[in-house]
Design a protein around this motif. Structure first.
Motif, short mmCIF file in Angstrom:
data_model
loop_
_atom_site.label_atom_id
_atom_site.label_comp_id
_atom_site.label_asym_id
_atom_site.label_seq_id
_atom_site.Cartn_x
_atom_site.Cartn_y
_atom_site.Cartn_z
N HIS A 162 -38.00 -24.47 -89.64
CA HIS A 162 -36.78 -24.42 -90.44
C HIS A 162 -36.13 -25.79 -90.60
O HIS A 162 -35.91 -26.49 -89.61
CB HIS A 162 -35.75 -23.47 -89.80
N VAL A 163 -35.84 -26.14 -91.84
CA VAL A 163 -35.00 -27.30 -92.12
C VAL A 163 -33.57 -26.76 -92.03
O VAL A 163 -33.14 -26.01 -92.90
CB VAL A 163 -35.29 -27.89 -93.52
N HIS A 164 -32.87 -27.11 -90.96
CA HIS A 164 -31.51 -26.61 -90.79
C HIS A 164 -30.50 -27.37 -91.63
O HIS A 164 -29.47 -26.82 -92.02
CB HIS A 164 -31.10 -26.68 -89.31
N TRP A 165 -30.78 -28.66 -91.87
CA TRP A 165 -29.83 -29.50 -92.61
C TRP A 165 -30.56 -30.75 -93.04
O TRP A 165 -31.27 -31.38 -92.24
CB TRP A 165 -28.66 -29.83 -91.70
N TYR A 190 -36.87 -29.70 -103.48
CA TYR A 190 -37.73 -28.81 -102.71
C TYR A 190 -38.91 -28.31 -103.52
O TYR A 190 -40.02 -28.19 -103.00
CB TYR A 190 -36.93 -27.66 -102.10
N THR A 234 -31.09 -23.37 -99.42
CA THR A 234 -30.46 -24.34 -100.31
C THR A 234 -29.57 -23.60 -101.30
O THR A 234 -29.35 -22.40 -101.19
CB THR A 234 -31.52 -25.23 -101.01
N VAL A 250 -36.18 -23.36 -95.86
CA VAL A 250 -34.91 -24.05 -95.98
C VAL A 250 -33.99 -23.16 -96.82
O VAL A 250 -34.43 -22.47 -97.74
CB VAL A 250 -35.07 -25.45 -96.63
#
Length: 162
Positions: free
Chosen positions: A72-75, A127, A110, A108
């Motif tokens: 996971h891309v958290h931020w 993305y 977004t 992610v």
């Protein structure tokens, strides 16, 4: 540009980056929960920064979560002056190289298609250019704007092409 694991002294840089995007993401700079999340990612070596070799000032920052098979891309935020220069792409490639250890899916959250940040910030196009596909809608952000999950399969640590 250099991408490296974030250190405690990078915390103020994360706050500067957050301040540039609060109009899209909602309050962060003064939020204790955001402070805790950044510090925890730094402590666990799951935060990356893209810095200028001449200043070591963060041009971009990324908070990552790796629990295979879901990553996971958290931020992820890139400073206004560095957008379009490859900082986001470099952060993503480095995160996959460092943290992805087996096949799975990279996710992610977004902006939704109707959110002003979707176009002005370029997040959805960013993305999609990295091979992510839009998936289901998810809970709105703290500012009330729509959000959507984006996914991309990853084959393992050799899958560094963003």
């Amino acid at each position: 540009m250099i991408v490296r694991i974030a250190q405690e002294h990078d915390f103020p840089g994360f706050l500067r980056l957050a301040g540039q995007v609060e109009h899209w993401f909602g309050p962060m700079v003064e939020e204790p929960g955001f402070h805790s999340a950044v510090k925890e990612h730094i402590r666990r070596s799951m935060a990356l920064v893209a810095v200028s070799p001449s200043s070591d000032r963060p041009l971009g920052g990324l908070l990552f979560g790796a629990e295979a098979p879901a990553y996971h891309v958290h931020w992820l935020v890139v400073s206004e002056e560095a957008r379009g220069l490859g900082a986001g792409r470099a952060l993503m490639a480095d995160a996959v190289r460092r943290f992805v250890r087996e096949p799975g899916v990279l996710e992610v959250v977004t902006f939704g298609p109707d959110h002003p940040g979707a176009v002005a910030g370029g997040a959805r196009v960013f993305y999609e250019r990295l091979g992510f596909s839009p998936a289901e809608a998810t809970d709105p952000g703290p500012e009330g704007g729509s959000r959507q999950i984006y996914r991309r399969p990853v084959s393992g640590p050799e899958d560094i092409r963003p």
